[in-house]
Design a protein around this motif. Structure first.
Motif, PDB file in Angstrom:
ATOM      1  N   ALA A  16      25.026  73.426   7.199  1.00 52.40           N
ATOM      2  CA  ALA A  16      26.121  72.980   7.181  1.00 52.40           C
ATOM      3  C   ALA A  16      27.006  72.499   8.429  1.00 52.40           C
ATOM      4  O   ALA A  16      27.454  71.467   8.843  1.00 52.40           O
ATOM      5  N   VAL A  17      27.207  73.613   9.323  1.00 52.06           N
ATOM      6  CA  VAL A  17      27.595  73.685  10.650  1.00 52.06           C
ATOM      7  C   VAL A  17      26.791  72.714  11.579  1.00 52.06           C
ATOM      8  O   VAL A  17      27.163  71.960  12.326  1.00 52.06           O
ATOM      9  N   LEU A  18      25.409  72.782  11.662  1.00 49.78           N
ATOM     10  CA  LEU A  18      24.720  71.813  12.432  1.00 49.78           C
ATOM     11  C   LEU A  18      24.898  70.536  11.853  1.00 49.78           C
ATOM     12  O   LEU A  18      25.130  69.515  12.659  1.00 49.78           O
ATOM     13  N   THR A  19      25.051  70.221  10.495  1.00 51.53           N
ATOM     14  CA  THR A  19      25.232  68.845  10.049  1.00 51.53           C
ATOM     15  C   THR A  19      26.600  68.215  10.662  1.00 51.53           C
ATOM     16  O   THR A  19      26.835  67.078  10.954  1.00 51.53           O
ATOM     17  N   LEU A  20      27.726  69.185  10.443  1.00 57.60           N
ATOM     18  CA  LEU A  20      28.914  68.578  11.044  1.00 57.60           C
ATOM     19  C   LEU A  20      28.856  68.333  12.521  1.00 57.60           C
ATOM     20  O   LEU A  20      29.456  67.411  12.972  1.00 57.60           O
ATOM     21  N   ALA A  21      28.238  69.364  13.202  1.00 60.20           N
ATOM     22  CA  ALA A  21      27.844  68.949  14.800  1.00 60.20           C
ATOM     23  C   ALA A  21      27.155  67.690  15.006  1.00 60.20           C
ATOM     24  O   ALA A  21      27.726  67.002  15.748  1.00 60.20           O
ATOM     25  N   ALA A  22      26.252  67.404  14.270  1.00 62.77           N
ATOM     26  CA  ALA A  22      25.662  66.107  14.208  1.00 62.77           C
ATOM     27  C   ALA A  22      26.471  64.897  13.949  1.00 62.77           C
ATOM     28  O   ALA A  22      26.395  63.982  14.938  1.00 62.77           O
ATOM     29  N   PHE A  23      27.344  65.092  13.085  1.00 60.99           N
ATOM     30  CA  PHE A  23      28.158  63.587  12.682  1.00 60.99           C
ATOM     31  C   PHE A  23      29.281  63.596  13.764  1.00 60.99           C
ATOM     32  O   PHE A  23      29.682  62.588  14.424  1.00 60.99           O
ATOM     33  N   ARG A  24      29.562  64.632  14.455  1.00 61.88           N
ATOM     34  CA  ARG A  24      30.761  64.726  15.530  1.00 61.88           C
ATOM     35  C   ARG A  24      30.074  64.055  16.810  1.00 61.88           C
ATOM     36  O   ARG A  24      30.801  63.249  17.381  1.00 61.88           O
ATOM     37  N   LEU A  25      28.946  64.393  17.028  1.00 61.69           N
ATOM     38  CA  LEU A  25      28.148  64.183  18.319  1.00 61.69           C
ATOM     39  C   LEU A  25      27.724  62.551  18.118  1.00 61.69           C
ATOM     40  O   LEU A  25      27.759  61.881  19.101  1.00 61.69           O
ATOM     41  N   LEU A  26      27.204  62.212  16.876  1.00 62.44           N
ATOM     42  CA  LEU A  26      27.110  60.879  16.619  1.00 62.44           C
ATOM     43  C   LEU A  26      28.100  59.803  16.929  1.00 62.44           C
ATOM     44  O   LEU A  26      28.072  58.846  17.680  1.00 62.44           O
ATOM     45  N   THR A  27      29.328  60.317  16.378  1.00 64.59           N
ATOM     46  CA  THR A  27      30.435  59.506  16.421  1.00 64.59           C
ATOM     47  C   THR A  27      31.014  59.395  17.714  1.00 64.59           C
ATOM     48  O   THR A  27      31.611  58.684  18.469  1.00 64.59           O
ATOM     49  N   ALA A  28      30.856  60.574  18.671  1.00 64.65           N
ATOM     50  CA  ALA A  28      31.194  60.516  20.102  1.00 64.65           C
ATOM     51  C   ALA A  28      30.344  59.647  21.013  1.00 64.65           C
ATOM     52  O   ALA A  28      30.990  59.229  22.108  1.00 64.65           O
ATOM     53  N   LEU A  30      28.056  57.113  19.684  1.00 68.56           N
ATOM     54  CA  LEU A  30      27.559  55.670  19.520  1.00 68.56           C
ATOM     55  C   LEU A  30      28.727  55.178  18.924  1.00 68.56           C
ATOM     56  O   LEU A  30      29.881  55.737  18.347  1.00 68.56           O
ATOM     57  N   SER A  31      28.563  53.683  19.016  1.00 67.19           N
ATOM     58  CA  SER A  31      29.874  52.777  18.453  1.00 67.19           C
ATOM     59  C   SER A  31      29.358  52.631  16.905  1.00 67.19           C
ATOM     60  O   SER A  31      28.574  53.248  16.277  1.00 67.19           O
ATOM     61  N   PRO A  32      30.668  52.390  16.152  1.00 62.38           N
ATOM     62  CA  PRO A  32      30.407  52.211  14.718  1.00 62.38           C
ATOM     63  C   PRO A  32      29.294  51.381  14.203  1.00 62.38           C
ATOM     64  O   PRO A  32      28.626  51.775  13.191  1.00 62.38           O
ATOM     65  N   ALA A  33      28.980  50.200  15.004  1.00 60.98           N
ATOM     66  CA  ALA A  33      27.683  49.412  14.752  1.00 60.98           C
ATOM     67  C   ALA A  33      26.538  50.298  14.719  1.00 60.98           C
ATOM     68  O   ALA A  33      25.548  50.204  13.906  1.00 60.98           O
ATOM     69  N   GLU A  34      26.421  50.712  16.046  1.00 62.87           N
ATOM     70  CA  GLU A  34      25.339  51.781  16.092  1.00 62.87           C
ATOM     71  C   GLU A  34      24.851  53.030  15.015  1.00 62.87           C
ATOM     72  O   GLU A  34      23.774  52.897  14.674  1.00 62.87           O
ATOM     73  N   GLY A  36      25.997  52.538  12.031  1.00 62.65           N
ATOM     74  CA  GLY A  36      25.646  51.838  10.815  1.00 62.65           C
ATOM     75  C   GLY A  36      24.072  51.372  10.735  1.00 62.65           C
ATOM     76  O   GLY A  36      23.484  51.832   9.892  1.00 62.65           O
ATOM     77  N   GLY A  37      23.657  51.397  12.337  1.00 61.40           N
ATOM     78  CA  GLY A  37      22.314  51.124  12.199  1.00 61.40           C
ATOM     79  C   GLY A  37      21.112  52.448  11.871  1.00 61.40           C
ATOM     80  O   GLY A  37      20.287  52.527  11.384  1.00 61.40           O
ATOM     81  N   ILE A  38      21.875  53.415  12.275  1.00 59.99           N
ATOM     82  CA  ILE A  38      21.044  54.880  12.105  1.00 59.99           C
ATOM     83  C   ILE A  38      21.239  55.097  10.473  1.00 59.99           C
ATOM     84  O   ILE A  38      20.075  55.363   9.911  1.00 59.99           O
ATOM     85  N   TYR A  39      22.360  54.729   9.788  1.00 61.70           N
ATOM     86  CA  TYR A  39      22.483  54.999   8.394  1.00 61.70           C
ATOM     87  C   TYR A  39      21.348  53.935   7.791  1.00 61.70           C
ATOM     88  O   TYR A  39      20.753  54.114   6.612  1.00 61.70           O
ATOM     89  N   LEU A  40      21.255  52.904   8.278  1.00 61.58           N
ATOM     90  CA  LEU A  40      20.226  51.944   7.607  1.00 61.58           C
ATOM     91  C   LEU A  40      18.967  52.097   7.622  1.00 61.58           C
ATOM     92  O   LEU A  40      18.318  52.214   6.718  1.00 61.58           O
ATOM     93  N   ILE A  41      18.651  52.686   8.962  1.00 58.53           N
ATOM     94  CA  ILE A  41      17.113  53.314   9.133  1.00 58.53           C
ATOM     95  C   ILE A  41      16.836  54.327   8.273  1.00 58.53           C
ATOM     96  O   ILE A  41      15.952  54.446   7.636  1.00 58.53           O
ATOM     97  N   ILE A  42      17.792  55.627   8.155  1.00 57.02           N
ATOM     98  CA  ILE A  42      17.631  56.488   7.336  1.00 57.02           C
ATOM     99  C   ILE A  42      17.404  56.095   5.881  1.00 57.02           C
ATOM    100  O   ILE A  42      16.629  56.417   5.119  1.00 57.02           O
ATOM    101  N   SER A 166      19.672  55.189  26.051  1.00 57.77           N
ATOM    102  CA  SER A 166      20.940  54.217  25.703  1.00 57.77           C
ATOM    103  C   SER A 166      21.716  54.643  24.495  1.00 57.77           C
ATOM    104  O   SER A 166      20.892  55.279  23.465  1.00 57.77           O
ATOM    105  N   PRO A 167      22.993  54.668  24.383  1.00 58.23           N
ATOM    106  CA  PRO A 167      23.669  54.961  23.364  1.00 58.23           C
ATOM    107  C   PRO A 167      23.474  54.115  21.927  1.00 58.23           C
ATOM    108  O   PRO A 167      24.228  53.258  21.526  1.00 58.23           O
TER     109      PRO A 167
END
Length: 220
Positions: A16-28, A30-34, A36-42, A166-167
């Motif tokens: 759970a800690v790693l998941t929270l860290a991943a969300f924090r780093l992802l938003t730091a 990448l832009s919201p559009a990018e 969104g691309g990650i969530y679409l791919i997954i 690239s981000p």
């Protein structure tokens, strides 16, 4: 029993800690559009995994103890690998069609989008084979450790990819494929160590490419 429960609880907490860290780093990074691309791919990869691979994987899980007793797990998995490769490759034209005709993933380069989905589908499939199989056969410590290793490696390679590349969603997911795939290889290594099988003559995976096998799996 208490030790196993504590181990699983500690593993869940760490994940759970790693998941929270991943969300924090992802938003730091990448832009919201990018993002969104990650969530679409997954989401697309998860759909194909559930539709094409998960039913067959359930068949493997049902047969696991029988094959374990007869020391033929890897013989059967070699046949399953043919199917998983074919299923993952079949994702490419479908995703390209969705991208071209329906605008799915329009913000992503079409062929790269399809290749990333196919690669993630294949890597995740084997990661979620060997590591849960260890848990099924009673190797809970290995299961918990490798589950954490999967999250940690995925996060590490994704951050490295977006930092030095690239981000973008493509870079982040390329890192995920590398991390999840490497953890799957480690899972294969540990699984072989925990359940050694006789190293006789190699069995051709094509042995399982026949209607009898297809009928048994389809009937299940």
């Amino acid at each position: 029993m208490k030790r196993a429960a504590l181990l699983l609880a500690a593993g869940r907490a760490a994940q759970a800690v790693l998941t929270l860290a991943a969300f924090r780093l992802l938003t730091a990074f990448l832009s919201p559009a990018e993002a969104g691309g990650i969530y679409l791919i997954i989401s697309v990869a998860t759909f194909f995994g559930m539709f094409a691979l998960n039913p067959v994987f359930m068949y493997l899980g049902r047969k696991l103890f029988v094959w374990h007793d007869s020391k033929s797990i890897f013989e059967h998995l070699s046949g399953y690998n043919l199917y998983s490769i074919a299923a993952s490759l079949s994702v490419i034209p479908v995703v390209l069609g969705l991208w071209k005709f329906f605008g799915v993933g329009a913000g992503l380069p079409g062929l790269v989008f399809a290749l990333i989905v196919a690669g993630y589908t294949y890597a995740l499939n084997w990661n979620q084979a060997f590591i849960p199989f260890l848990n099924t056969l009673g190797h809970k410590s290995s299961f918990v450790l490798l589950t954490l290793v999967t999250s940690a490696l995925g996060l590490f390679f994704s951050v490295v990819a977006v930092h030095f590349g690239s981000p973008s969603a493509v870079s982040w997911m390329s890192g995920q494929i590398a991390g999840v795939g490497l953890a799957a290889v480690l899972g294969l290594y540990v699984f072989r160590k925990k359940g050694p099988e006789p190293g006789g003559a190699a069995v051709s995976p094509l042995r399982y490419a026949n209607w009898s096998v297809f009928y048994n799996v389809a009937a299940f």
